[in-house]
Design a protein around this motif. Structure first.
Motif, short mmCIF file in Angstrom:
data_model
loop_
_atom_site.label_atom_id
_atom_site.label_comp_id
_atom_site.label_asym_id
_atom_site.label_seq_id
_atom_site.Cartn_x
_atom_site.Cartn_y
_atom_site.Cartn_z
N LEU A 14 50.96 14.75 -19.25
CA LEU A 14 51.83 13.59 -19.43
C LEU A 14 53.09 13.69 -18.57
CD1 LEU A 14 51.60 13.00 -23.27
CD2 LEU A 14 50.77 11.49 -21.47
N TYR A 18 53.91 10.99 -15.81
CA TYR A 18 55.05 10.13 -16.18
C TYR A 18 56.34 10.95 -16.10
CZ TYR A 18 51.61 6.85 -18.04
OH TYR A 18 50.57 5.97 -18.19
N VAL A 22 57.18 7.92 -20.57
CA VAL A 22 56.06 6.99 -20.75
C VAL A 22 56.61 5.61 -21.09
CG1 VAL A 22 54.01 6.47 -22.12
CG2 VAL A 22 54.58 8.85 -21.59
N ASP A 26 52.46 1.79 -22.39
CA ASP A 26 51.40 2.77 -22.12
C ASP A 26 51.10 3.69 -23.30
OD1 ASP A 26 51.26 1.67 -19.63
OD2 ASP A 26 51.88 3.46 -18.54
N TYR A 27 51.88 3.67 -24.36
CA TYR A 27 51.65 4.59 -25.46
C TYR A 27 50.27 4.44 -26.10
CZ TYR A 27 56.37 6.50 -25.67
OH TYR A 27 57.53 7.16 -25.39
N LEU A 30 47.34 5.52 -23.82
CA LEU A 30 47.35 6.98 -23.65
C LEU A 30 46.83 7.69 -24.88
CD1 LEU A 30 50.65 7.76 -21.74
CD2 LEU A 30 48.34 8.32 -21.03
#
Length: 103
Positions: A14, A18, A22, A26-27, A30
């Motif tokens: 991650l 990113y 983030v 996008d949470y 992901l």
């Protein structure tokens, strides 16, 4: 608090993808991508642990316990199916109640 090896790899991935954090949008994608994914080396490690413990023929519960011990998370159906497939491909016996998984 120390992170598990799997969690450490996820955090490193991650951070690399990113570097500035983030984005809110996008949470969800992901988290769905990361949920319940065992790397191939962990699949082999789980199968080896079952063989070493003499838990053969393996059943779904045995595999789930080893996955939980390794990842500190409950196993997903896809992870269970991948370990089952690895055991079958390696010629190790499995319990009959697994016959419908992954087919």
């Amino acid at each position: 608090m120390a992170l598990s090896a799997l969690l450490s790899r996820i955090v490193a991935w991650l951070r690399a993808g990113y570097p500035h954090g983030v984005p809110d949008t996008d949470y969800i994608p992901l988290l769905s991508l990361l949920a319940g994914r065992l790397p191939e080396d962990e699949v082999r490690q789980i199968a080896a642990a079952l063989v070493q413990q003499g838990a053969l023929p393996a059943d779904k519960a045995d595999v789930g316990v080893v996955i939980t011990k390794l990842t500190d998370e409950l196993p997903s159906e896809s992870d269970l199916a991948r370990v089952r497939a690895h055991l079958v491909a390696s010629g190790w016996p499995i319990e009959n109640d697994w016959n419908d998984i992954g087919q």
